[in-house]
Design an enzyme around this catalytic site. Structure first.
Site, PDB file in Angstrom:
ATOM      1  N   SER A  99       0.877  -1.184   0.000  1.00  0.00           N
ATOM      2  CA  SER A  99       0.000   0.000   0.000  1.00  0.00           C
ATOM      3  C   SER A  99       0.906   1.222   0.000  1.00  0.00           C
ATOM      4  O   SER A  99       2.094   1.120   0.341  1.00  0.00           O
ATOM      5  CB  SER A  99      -0.838  -0.010   1.281  1.00  0.00           C
ATOM      6  OG  SER A  99      -1.451   1.240   1.491  1.00  0.00           O
TER       7      SER A  99
ATOM      8  N   TYR B 291      -1.964  -1.406  10.456  1.00  0.00           N
ATOM      9  CA  TYR B 291      -1.953  -1.517   8.992  1.00  0.00           C
ATOM     10  C   TYR B 291      -0.638  -0.983   8.414  1.00  0.00           C
ATOM     11  O   TYR B 291      -0.006  -1.620   7.565  1.00  0.00           O
ATOM     12  CB  TYR B 291      -3.152  -0.731   8.438  1.00  0.00           C
ATOM     13  CG  TYR B 291      -3.406  -0.892   6.962  1.00  0.00           C
ATOM     14  CD1 TYR B 291      -4.147  -1.965   6.479  1.00  0.00           C
ATOM     15  CD2 TYR B 291      -2.936   0.039   6.042  1.00  0.00           C
ATOM     16  CE1 TYR B 291      -4.402  -2.106   5.117  1.00  0.00           C
ATOM     17  CE2 TYR B 291      -3.187  -0.088   4.681  1.00  0.00           C
ATOM     18  CZ  TYR B 291      -3.922  -1.161   4.223  1.00  0.00           C
ATOM     19  OH  TYR B 291      -4.173  -1.293   2.884  1.00  0.00           O
TER      20      TYR B 291
HETATM   21  P1  NAD Z   1     -11.507  -6.315  -0.053  1.00  0.00           P
HETATM   22  O1  NAD Z   1     -12.093  -6.264   1.314  1.00  0.00           O
HETATM   23  O2  NAD Z   1     -12.337  -5.979  -1.221  1.00  0.00           O
HETATM   24  O3  NAD Z   1     -10.862  -7.764  -0.311  1.00  0.00           O
HETATM   25  C1  NAD Z   1     -10.100  -8.423   0.666  1.00  0.00           C
HETATM   26  C2  NAD Z   1     -10.082  -9.909   0.373  1.00  0.00           C
HETATM   27  O4  NAD Z   1      -9.376 -10.559   1.439  1.00  0.00           O
HETATM   28  C3  NAD Z   1     -11.491 -10.529   0.341  1.00  0.00           C
HETATM   29  O5  NAD Z   1     -11.561 -11.509  -0.670  1.00  0.00           O
HETATM   30  C4  NAD Z   1     -11.602 -11.174   1.701  1.00  0.00           C
HETATM   31  O6  NAD Z   1     -12.486 -12.300   1.752  1.00  0.00           O
HETATM   32  C5  NAD Z   1     -10.175 -11.635   1.912  1.00  0.00           C
HETATM   33  N1  NAD Z   1      -9.927 -11.931   3.315  1.00  0.00           N
HETATM   34  C6  NAD Z   1     -10.236 -11.175   4.399  1.00  0.00           C
HETATM   35  N2  NAD Z   1      -9.913 -11.820   5.523  1.00  0.00           N
HETATM   36  C7  NAD Z   1      -9.375 -13.013   5.135  1.00  0.00           C
HETATM   37  C8  NAD Z   1      -8.867 -14.124   5.832  1.00  0.00           C
HETATM   38  N3  NAD Z   1      -8.819 -14.151   7.167  1.00  0.00           N
HETATM   39  N4  NAD Z   1      -8.398 -15.187   5.123  1.00  0.00           N
HETATM   40  C9  NAD Z   1      -8.462 -15.175   3.773  1.00  0.00           C
HETATM   41  N5  NAD Z   1      -8.929 -14.142   3.062  1.00  0.00           N
HETATM   42  C10 NAD Z   1      -9.384 -13.083   3.729  1.00  0.00           C
HETATM   43  O7  NAD Z   1     -10.208  -5.376   0.039  1.00  0.00           O
HETATM   44  P2  NAD Z   1      -9.265  -4.737  -1.095  1.00  0.00           P
HETATM   45  O8  NAD Z   1      -9.407  -3.275  -0.991  1.00  0.00           O
HETATM   46  O9  NAD Z   1      -9.434  -5.400  -2.395  1.00  0.00           O
HETATM   47  O10 NAD Z   1      -7.837  -5.088  -0.469  1.00  0.00           O
HETATM   48  C11 NAD Z   1      -6.951  -6.036  -1.035  1.00  0.00           C
HETATM   49  C12 NAD Z   1      -5.534  -5.704  -0.613  1.00  0.00           C
HETATM   50  O11 NAD Z   1      -5.170  -4.439  -1.151  1.00  0.00           O
HETATM   51  C13 NAD Z   1      -5.358  -5.594   0.900  1.00  0.00           C
HETATM   52  O12 NAD Z   1      -4.126  -6.160   1.273  1.00  0.00           O
HETATM   53  C14 NAD Z   1      -5.357  -4.096   1.137  1.00  0.00           C
HETATM   54  O13 NAD Z   1      -4.641  -3.752   2.300  1.00  0.00           O
HETATM   55  C15 NAD Z   1      -4.647  -3.631  -0.127  1.00  0.00           C
HETATM   56  N6  NAD Z   1      -4.869  -2.220  -0.435  1.00  0.00           N
HETATM   57  C16 NAD Z   1      -6.136  -1.747  -0.620  1.00  0.00           C
HETATM   58  C17 NAD Z   1      -6.305  -0.405  -0.911  1.00  0.00           C
HETATM   59  C18 NAD Z   1      -7.662   0.184  -1.123  1.00  0.00           C
HETATM   60  O14 NAD Z   1      -7.760   1.415  -1.173  1.00  0.00           O
HETATM   61  N7  NAD Z   1      -8.708  -0.613  -1.311  1.00  0.00           N
HETATM   62  C19 NAD Z   1      -5.191   0.450  -1.015  1.00  0.00           C
HETATM   63  C20 NAD Z   1      -3.920  -0.070  -0.817  1.00  0.00           C
HETATM   64  C21 NAD Z   1      -3.767  -1.416  -0.531  1.00  0.00           C
END
Ligand code: NAD
Length: 256
Positions: free
Chosen positions: A138, A151
């Protein structure tokens, strides 16, 4: 040649977008995540793109859960070429009130799971002379924001892991890189928008403009597809010289 790819947390948000890009590229994909329709998603992708897919509901907060995913992936596809460590959660709270349980969960999923999964595929990737580990960190892997202690720690940690794996894989064509997005409008962020709107008595649009995108120079969310394209690029055979790096897709946030 098509590759065999594991993407953690791929039944929602960024992981699902990354899965779509690999599937379109005719790579075989193992899906994982907690969404109840994971098996359906995997079956649909198999049919739509004529690829092999699999789905396992493993909870990646424990080493056993991660091992279950890795075992299932080798049983289903035979070998693994690409591992995308993507699954993640968020909790926002001042440090003095941060619930200890939430802290442990964030470290377990956002950081430790990437270590366990990489450890479990690394020897085989080295032996086959090809491997691509792509960690979804991130902008919080290189910058801090208040109230996100766990985080920010986990995401910085993942960049450290990325660098070490790059060194250890260097002589075996096993690369490791991190992608650092700014805000992407996924269910993870939609939850934060709703929470902040309540906390600050603002409309959701005000939260997006005044709080969320305040640090990004480009005032729009990062499209999932752009992250997916970057992941696909890093997984390519000819990306072999790119290792140990992190790539920001943060709309100019970290340029400041
Ligand atoms: P999201 O909530 O849409 O997806 C997260 C996924 O992780 C889901 O499929 C969920 O079921 C899975 N998950 C959650 N807990 C779990 C567990 N205990 N075991 C297995 N799977 C599990 O979130 P996202 O925004 O797509 O985030 C994905 C990644 O991107 C994360 O690591 C997040 O930190 C990172 N990220 C997101 C953003 C943002 O703005 N959305 C920005 C930077 C980084």
């Amino acid at each position: 040649m098509s590759k065999n790819v594991i993407i953690t947390g791929s039944t929602s948000g960024i992981g699902l977008g990354v899965a779509e890009a690999f599937a379109k590229n005719r790579d075989n994909v193992i899906f994982n995540g907690l969404e109840p329709n994971g098996a359906e998603i995997a079956a649909n992708y198999a049919e739509k793109y004529s690829i092999k897919t699999g789905f396992i509901h493993s909870n990646l907060m424990t080493p056993e859960g991660v091992q279950e995913l890795i075992n299932y992936s080798y049983e289903t596809l035979g070998s693994i070429d690409v591992l995308v460590n993507n699954a993640g959660i968020q909790h926002v709270s001042p440090v003095e009130d941060f619930p200890i349980e939430k802290y442990h969960q964030i470290i377990a999923l956002n950081m430790n799971a990437a270590f366990y999964a990489s450890k479990a595929v690394f020897a085989k990737m080295k032996a086959q002379g090809f491997g691509r580990i792509i960690n979804i960190s991130s902008v919080h892997g290189i910058r801090a924001s208040e109230y996100k202690s766990a985080y920010v720690m986990a995401k910085h940690g993942v960049i450290g892991l990325t660098k070490v794996l790059a060194l250890e894989g260097a002589l075996h064509n096993v690369t490791s890189n991190a992608i650092c997005p700014g805000y992407v409008k996924t269910p993870l962020v939609e939850g934060q928008i709703a929470d902040q709107a309540k906390a600050h008595h603002m409309s959701e649009n005000e939260v997006i403009e005044k709080i969320m995108l305040k640090k990004q120079a480009v005032k729009s969310f990062i499209p999932v597809e752009k992250i997916a394209e970057m992941a696909l690029f890093l997984a390519a055979e000819n990306a072999t010289s790119i290792s140990g790096a992190h790539f920001v897709l943060d709309g100019g946030w970290s340029a400041q």
